[in-house]
Motif scaffolding. Structure first.
Motif, short mmCIF file in Angstrom:
data_model
loop_
_atom_site.label_atom_id
_atom_site.label_comp_id
_atom_site.label_asym_id
_atom_site.label_seq_id
_atom_site.Cartn_x
_atom_site.Cartn_y
_atom_site.Cartn_z
N ASP A 756 -17.58 110.83 -5.26
CA ASP A 756 -17.79 111.11 -6.68
C ASP A 756 -18.96 112.08 -6.86
OD1 ASP A 756 -15.78 109.35 -7.19
OD2 ASP A 756 -17.02 107.80 -8.14
N GLY A 757 -18.70 113.08 -7.71
CA GLY A 757 -19.74 114.05 -8.02
C GLY A 757 -19.82 115.22 -7.06
N HIS A 758 -19.07 115.15 -5.95
CA HIS A 758 -19.19 116.20 -4.93
C HIS A 758 -17.83 116.60 -4.36
CE1 HIS A 758 -23.54 115.48 -5.04
NE2 HIS A 758 -23.26 114.18 -4.97
N PRO A 759 -16.91 117.04 -5.21
CA PRO A 759 -15.57 117.41 -4.70
C PRO A 759 -15.61 118.62 -3.77
CG PRO A 759 -15.82 118.07 -6.99
CD PRO A 759 -17.00 117.21 -6.67
N GLY A 760 -16.47 119.60 -4.07
CA GLY A 760 -16.57 120.78 -3.21
C GLY A 760 -17.08 120.43 -1.82
N PRO A 761 -18.25 119.79 -1.71
CA PRO A 761 -18.74 119.37 -0.39
C PRO A 761 -17.78 118.44 0.35
CG PRO A 761 -20.54 119.36 -1.96
CD PRO A 761 -19.28 119.61 -2.75
N SER A 791 -3.75 125.34 -7.47
CA SER A 791 -4.28 124.43 -8.49
C SER A 791 -5.55 123.76 -7.96
CB SER A 791 -3.21 123.43 -8.89
OG SER A 791 -3.62 122.66 -10.00
N TRP A 792 -5.54 122.44 -7.76
CA TRP A 792 -6.69 121.76 -7.18
C TRP A 792 -6.98 122.32 -5.79
CZ3 TRP A 792 -10.94 119.60 -8.26
CH2 TRP A 792 -11.58 118.69 -7.41
N GLY A 793 -5.92 122.65 -5.06
CA GLY A 793 -6.10 123.31 -3.77
C GLY A 793 -6.71 124.69 -3.94
N GLY A 794 -6.32 125.40 -5.00
CA GLY A 794 -6.89 126.72 -5.27
C GLY A 794 -8.38 126.65 -5.56
N TYR A 795 -8.79 125.60 -6.28
CA TYR A 795 -10.23 125.39 -6.50
C TYR A 795 -10.95 125.23 -5.17
CZ TYR A 795 -14.38 122.50 -6.66
OH TYR A 795 -15.63 122.00 -6.41
N GLN A 796 -10.38 124.42 -4.27
CA GLN A 796 -11.06 124.16 -3.00
C GLN A 796 -11.12 125.41 -2.13
OE1 GLN A 796 -10.06 119.69 -1.83
NE2 GLN A 796 -8.39 120.68 -2.93
N VAL A 797 -10.07 126.25 -2.17
CA VAL A 797 -10.13 127.53 -1.47
C VAL A 797 -11.31 128.34 -1.99
CG1 VAL A 797 -8.98 129.76 -1.22
CG2 VAL A 797 -7.68 127.66 -0.89
N GLN A 837 -10.64 115.29 -17.18
CA GLN A 837 -10.36 115.64 -15.78
C GLN A 837 -11.64 115.65 -14.95
OE1 GLN A 837 -7.51 118.73 -15.35
NE2 GLN A 837 -8.15 119.27 -13.28
N TYR A 838 -12.76 116.02 -15.56
CA TYR A 838 -14.03 116.08 -14.84
C TYR A 838 -14.74 114.74 -14.82
CZ TYR A 838 -13.04 120.96 -14.85
OH TYR A 838 -12.41 122.16 -14.63
N GLU A 839 -14.59 113.99 -15.88
CA GLU A 839 -15.32 112.73 -15.98
C GLU A 839 -14.59 111.57 -15.29
OE1 GLU A 839 -16.59 111.91 -20.00
OE2 GLU A 839 -16.68 114.06 -20.43
N LYS A 840 -13.26 111.59 -15.30
CA LYS A 840 -12.52 110.42 -14.83
C LYS A 840 -11.45 110.72 -13.79
CE LYS A 840 -14.29 107.27 -17.64
NZ LYS A 840 -15.00 106.08 -17.13
N SER A 841 -11.06 111.97 -13.66
CA SER A 841 -9.84 112.24 -12.91
C SER A 841 -10.09 113.16 -11.71
CB SER A 841 -8.79 112.83 -13.86
OG SER A 841 -7.56 113.03 -13.23
N GLN A 842 -9.17 114.08 -11.47
CA GLN A 842 -9.10 114.80 -10.21
C GLN A 842 -10.35 115.59 -9.86
OE1 GLN A 842 -6.19 118.10 -9.79
NE2 GLN A 842 -5.40 116.96 -8.05
N SER A 843 -11.02 116.16 -10.84
CA SER A 843 -12.20 116.97 -10.52
C SER A 843 -13.38 116.12 -10.08
CB SER A 843 -12.58 117.85 -11.71
OG SER A 843 -11.52 118.76 -12.00
N LEU A 855 -24.48 118.97 -11.22
CA LEU A 855 -23.25 118.73 -10.46
C LEU A 855 -22.17 119.76 -10.81
CD1 LEU A 855 -22.94 114.82 -10.52
CD2 LEU A 855 -23.77 116.29 -8.68
N TYR A 856 -22.12 120.15 -12.07
CA TYR A 856 -21.14 121.16 -12.49
C TYR A 856 -21.47 122.52 -11.86
CZ TYR A 856 -19.06 117.90 -15.77
OH TYR A 856 -18.40 116.83 -16.32
N LEU A 857 -22.76 122.81 -11.74
CA LEU A 857 -23.17 124.07 -11.12
C LEU A 857 -22.94 124.03 -9.61
CD1 LEU A 857 -26.48 124.79 -13.08
CD2 LEU A 857 -24.22 125.76 -13.48
N GLU A 858 -23.31 122.91 -8.99
CA GLU A 858 -23.14 122.78 -7.53
C GLU A 858 -21.70 122.96 -7.11
OE1 GLU A 858 -22.53 119.02 -4.63
OE2 GLU A 858 -24.36 118.92 -5.85
N ASN A 859 -20.77 122.41 -7.89
CA ASN A 859 -19.36 122.40 -7.50
C ASN A 859 -18.57 123.57 -8.06
OD1 ASN A 859 -18.77 119.67 -6.04
ND2 ASN A 859 -20.12 119.12 -7.74
N SER A 860 -19.21 124.47 -8.79
CA SER A 860 -18.52 125.62 -9.36
C SER A 860 -18.65 126.82 -8.43
CB SER A 860 -19.09 125.98 -10.73
OG SER A 860 -18.82 124.96 -11.67
#
Length: 966
Positions: A756-761, A791-797, A837-843, A855-860
């Protein structure tokens, strides 16, 4: 001695023989050609399957991606089958004596009509085929508009002929909506209806029919006729064109009549004959009661008065806005079809507030057109506008007792959104549902908490029994209990309706009934309720692996009916619903279970009995993906299913009690000509010590002495698909795995778990560690690794390429790169705000933007794009309904400003995942050219080296390869 000498020689020769064998295999593989982009259209897939009630016949479709598919009728007794090209809408009569289906025109002809925008009357009409399953004789009937047959009523059929004399009827039809009901087509023209008793050959025709419907048991047929328009002299038509139209004068509907046909003797009973419009023909299960809706208002009335008509042998009733107990200023709804309870004692239908007429005198240019957004709105304006058409047609439930059909009871209203009928409508009450208290916060929670009521079907009185519930609820089949799951505490409950008491079902059990691997900042979901047992005795609920029986009396301890076998062996079990008419499980009968092994990804079928609570009996299990779509003959122990592997296309199988099986289809034989591939389950440990898995796809001609480029493709967890067949196809924007593997690439699909809070890392932790693990193999070219995600995979790329230079090329489809701007954006496909989506779901940020901006800056990725060294292509389409397409623009303009190698593809008027086949084909070529250039050192195409100026849009696609460098 001779024998010993011979064995010695064989031992010495064995390595040579093995090497020779491997060389032969490699030689054969080497002769196979790689897939190319021309193969897609003809690649086959198994479509829907249908069995006759007696189990002697199976119908299944084999479809192609673009072109004409086939229907196969297979005899399970004679082991033979017939092929019928271009067939659709298969139906077996309930007595299993006849197969019925239509045959469409050739695909090329349909496409030509669409491409050239010709009138549809230029197209050959559908034909109806009637196959006598005993004699194998086929009757073919031309020019069929539609056909119907009763679900449980012997060998009757009715079909409506095309009105070839009135070609305008064809122009009004929409051939793309094959399953649309005739009742929904208000432009339908009168045609001849033919009714046939296939068993006796007796036939009857009725003229000028516009709608028709069988009773389920095949004893009655209802149809509506309409008086044809009188043909006018062309001279009179010209005169009428010159006359100004007086819209104030009422325009009457044509004369229609509603008729019932007794199918025993074809006797006709005319029920209604008026100038009006009548539709939604509905019978009860016995075929002795009949209802419909209709209006006799003028056709051009802006607000019409609709009626509900009820008929039985001894009673007749017509309800409208003046009927007793109708709410003030409410009317019968034209948008909800009447529906009888199973026992026929209650008739459910729709009512609604009287619509407000549109002011036709309003001059548009004299008035502002705007949307007023208010903080007091329960739903965001975007949701309101998205649902506008549905809301304008919204109906609220009402019911009448067929013993006294003159009086209605309104059950739901605007403060109670909807009604669920209980016990197939037989219960004296209904389940009322309201989400009024959670509509506003739905935009950031993503959940609508609901309040539930028991609504008396006679008085309309509503009694609340569950308030602001976050979870799911299931009425028991007989309506004695409400079983529900509470997401917030992870428990299951049963509410006893008679006793008005609630019991926690899983009290005292250590096992969890919520998703044990849930990794989002929200409450986990339940594994699910599988069904109830007969007489509302108990309910079957899943944990991660096993099935449990909970007794609804609250006195008997729960039982693990799979005896812990699932958890012990890491096998998850699911039940099958093999007969839609059977609404509960018999505790002493055989129960078939779908099984999936979490460790090795095998699937299969087991058998058990609820009452025994013993280890389930293994019937079939193997390295397959399949079995989940099991179909059973209604009156015979004959089963059909499909199964597949990555190497073997899904095919149709027939089995009797699962002791033996017979493969009856063999799709895609052409695959043997192509270099295919294999799958391998990979396991590794991440830097933080987390175990993970993934799939490695290798070419069929894989040589461990060579080095291969690798593309990494991901979307959360994909390893359960180890044995799934992946047909080469133009994808909506996912990686075309089969194509790249066939063309000499390794493809790696790693699973990802999130903090939680760190989807990018988290993506870095799992994806990059998996890549580093595979790079240890000499056959992985560590300098030629690409990544692709959508989509979510595109974000991770987009995030991964900001972290290091591990990847030589990247492809990001519909990525979010700026979580601060996307946070307040809109998902246009639903109208929902993206905060949830950011508070409860996939992000998975888990906090608001104001609580944790860091956290929004770290993961953007946007704020780290200056670190990118990887060339990247972005796909971001201007009609994306999920991710605001300006996210792709933000990424592109930033990278362009930073002088990075970047391209943006915007497929005009296409969605988040591509929907238009021509666009899907286009992106396959561009993706192949992009990865080939950076991972195989081939030439670059013009679209990468020079771009395509807008002056050449639609004229030059830039696929030509050049010696220039991007």
């Amino acid at each position: 001695m001779a024998s010993s000498y011979k064995n010695s020689i064989m031992l010495k020769l064995r390595p040579l023989i093995l090497c020779t064998f491997l060389l032969i295999i490699n030689y054969i593989s080497a002769q196979k050609k790689p897939l190319d982009h021309s193969v897609y259209d003809a690649w086959q897939s198994v479509g829907s399957r249908l069995m006759s009630n007696d189990g002697k016949w199976l119908g299944y479709y084999v479809d192609v991606q673009e072109g004409d598919g086939n229907l196969y009728l297979y005899s399970t007794t004679q082991k033979t089958q017939q092929k019928f090209p271009r067939a659709s809408k298969l139906f077996f009569t309930s007595d299993s004596k006849f197969a019925l289906f239509t045959v469409k025109p050739f695909y090329k002809d349909i496409k030509a009509v669409k491409d050239k925008k010709l009138k549809k009357d230029k197209l050959t009409k559908d034909s109806l085929y009637i196959v006598n399953l005993s004699t194998q004789k086929t009757e073919k009937l031309a020019n069929i508009k539609s056909y119907k047959a009763p679900l449980k009523g012997g060998s009757f059929i009715a079909y409506l002929l095309e009105n070839l004399k009135d070609k305008s009827s064809d122009a009004a039809k929409d051939d793309d909506k094959e399953d649309a009901k005739e009742d929904d087509d208000k432009n339908i023209k009168p045609s001849e209806l033919v009714v046939v008793n296939l068993a006796t050959g007796k036939k009857q025709s009725f003229q000028n029919v516009v709608k028709y419907q069988f009773s389920e048991n095949g004893k009655q047929l209802a149809f509506v006729t309409q008086k044809p328009e009188e043909k006018k002299d062309p001279k009179d038509k010209d005169k009428e064109k010159d006359k100004p139209k007086d819209k104030s004068q009422p325009k009457k509907y044509a004369l229609q009549s509603v008729n019932l046909v007794n199918l025993e003797n074809f006797g006709v009973n005319k029920l209604i004959e008026e100038e009006g419009s009548f539709a939604q023909l509905t019978f009860d299960q016995s075929g002795t009661q009949f209802a419909l809706t209709g209006t006799t208002s003028a056709e051009n009335d802006l607000v019409k008065d609709y009626h509900l008509y009820y008929f039985s042998k001894n009673k007749k009733a017509v309800l409208n806005q003046k009927s007793p107990k109708m709410p003030k200023d409410w009317v019968i709804s034209e948008y909800q079809a009447p529906n009888f309870s199973k026992d026929g004692k209650q008739l459910y239908f729709g009512v609604a507030p009287k619509p407000i007429a549109k002011d036709t005198a309003l001059i548009v240019n004299d008035h502002a057109i705007l949307d007023v957004w208010s903080y007091k709105d329960d739903y965001l304006k975007t949701i309101q506008l998205k649902n506008l058409n549905k809301d304008l047609k919204k109906s609220y439930d009402a019911v009448l007792q067929t013993e006294k059909p003159e009086t209605l009871t309104a059950l739901s209203h605007p403060k109670m959104d909807s009604i669920a009928i209980i016990n197939e409508g037989n219960a004296p009450y209904s389940l009322g549902i309201s989400n009024n208290d959670s509509r506003a916060d739905f935009q950031w929670t993503g959940v609508e908490k609901k309040t539930y009521y028991l609504v008396n079907n006679i008085s309309g009185e509503a009694t609340e029994f569950l308030k602001n519930h976050n979870g799911i609820i299931y009425p028991s089949p007989l309506g004695k209990f409400m079983v529900y799951f509470n997401r917030e505490n992870g428990n299951w409950y049963a509410y006893d309706i008679d006793k008005k008491s609630t019991t926690q079902l899983n009290k005292g059990l250590a096992v969890k009934f919520t998703d044990e691997e849930f990794d989002m900042p929200d409450y986990p979901n339940a594994y699910g309720l599988e069904g109830f047992t007969d007489k509302d005795y108990s309910v079957i609920i899943k944990d991660r692996y096993d099935l449990w029986e909970f007794f609804l009396d609250g006195k008997t301890a729960p039982k693990n009916i799979t005896n812990g076998f699932g958890r012990k062996n890491k096998i998850s079990f699911d039940t099958y619903q093999l007969d839609k008419d059977i609404r509960s499980f018999n505790r002493t009968n055989d129960m078939y279970l779908f099984a999936f092994n979490e460790d090795n990804k095998q699937s299969g079928i087991f058998k058990t009995k609820i009452a025994t609570s013993k280890n389930p009996e293994l019937l079939q299990m193997g390295d397959f993906y399949g079995y989940k779509n099991l179909v059973k003959a209604k009156n015979a122990e004959v089963y059909t299913y499909t199964k597949e592997t990555y190497q073997q296309a899904p095919n149709v199988y027939i089995s009797d009690h699962f002791k033996t099986e017979n493969k009856i289809s063999d799709i895609n034989p052409q695959q043997s000509q192509y270099n295919w591939g294999s799958t391998e389950l990979i396991s590794w440990t991440t830097p933080k010590g987390y175990p993970s898995k993934g799939i490695l796809y290798k070419p069929e001609d894989f040589d461990p002495n060579k080095k291969y480029p690798m593309i990494v493709y991901f979307y959360e967890k994909l390893s359960d698909g180890l044995n799934r067949y992946i047909a080469p196809a133009p994808t909506p924007s996912r990686l075309n795995i089969s194509y790249f593997v066939s063309n000499g690439y390794l493809v790696f699909a790693p699973d990802i778990s999130y903090e939680d809070g760190h989807p990018g890392p988290s993506a870095v932790e799992y994806i990059n560690s998996g890549v580093e693990y595979l790079k240890k193999n000499s056959w992985v070219n560590g300098k030629k690794i690409g990544i692709q995600g959508q989509s979510w995979g595109g974000y991770q790329v987009s995030y991964l390429i900001t972290q290091n230079d591990l990847y030589a090329a990247a492809w990001a489809g519909a990525p979010v790169v700026n979580m601060t701007s996307a946070y307040g954006g809109i998902r246009w496909s639903s109208g929902m705000n993206r905060q949830f989506q950011y508070e409860k779901s996939q992000s998975r940020i888990g906090k608001t933007l104001w609580e944790a901006p860091e956290l929004y800056l770290e993961n953007s990725p946007l704020f780290h794009l200056d670190k990118v060294t990887t060339p990247v292509v972005i796909m971001s389409n201007d009609k994306d309904g999920a991710v605001p397409w300006y996210q792709g623009i933000e990424m592109f303009t930033a990278l362009r400003r930073l002088d990075k190698k970047v391209w943006l593809l915007n497929y005009n008027n296409d969605d988040h995942n591509l929907t238009k086949r021509q666009n899907k084909k286009d992106i396959q070529i561009r993706e192949q050219q992009f990865f080939d250039y950076y991972l195989k050192d081939t030439k670059a195409p013009v679209w990468m080296t020079r771009g395509i100026p807008s002056t050449l849009k639609g004229k030059d696609w830039g696929f030509e390869l050049t010696d220039e460098k991007p």
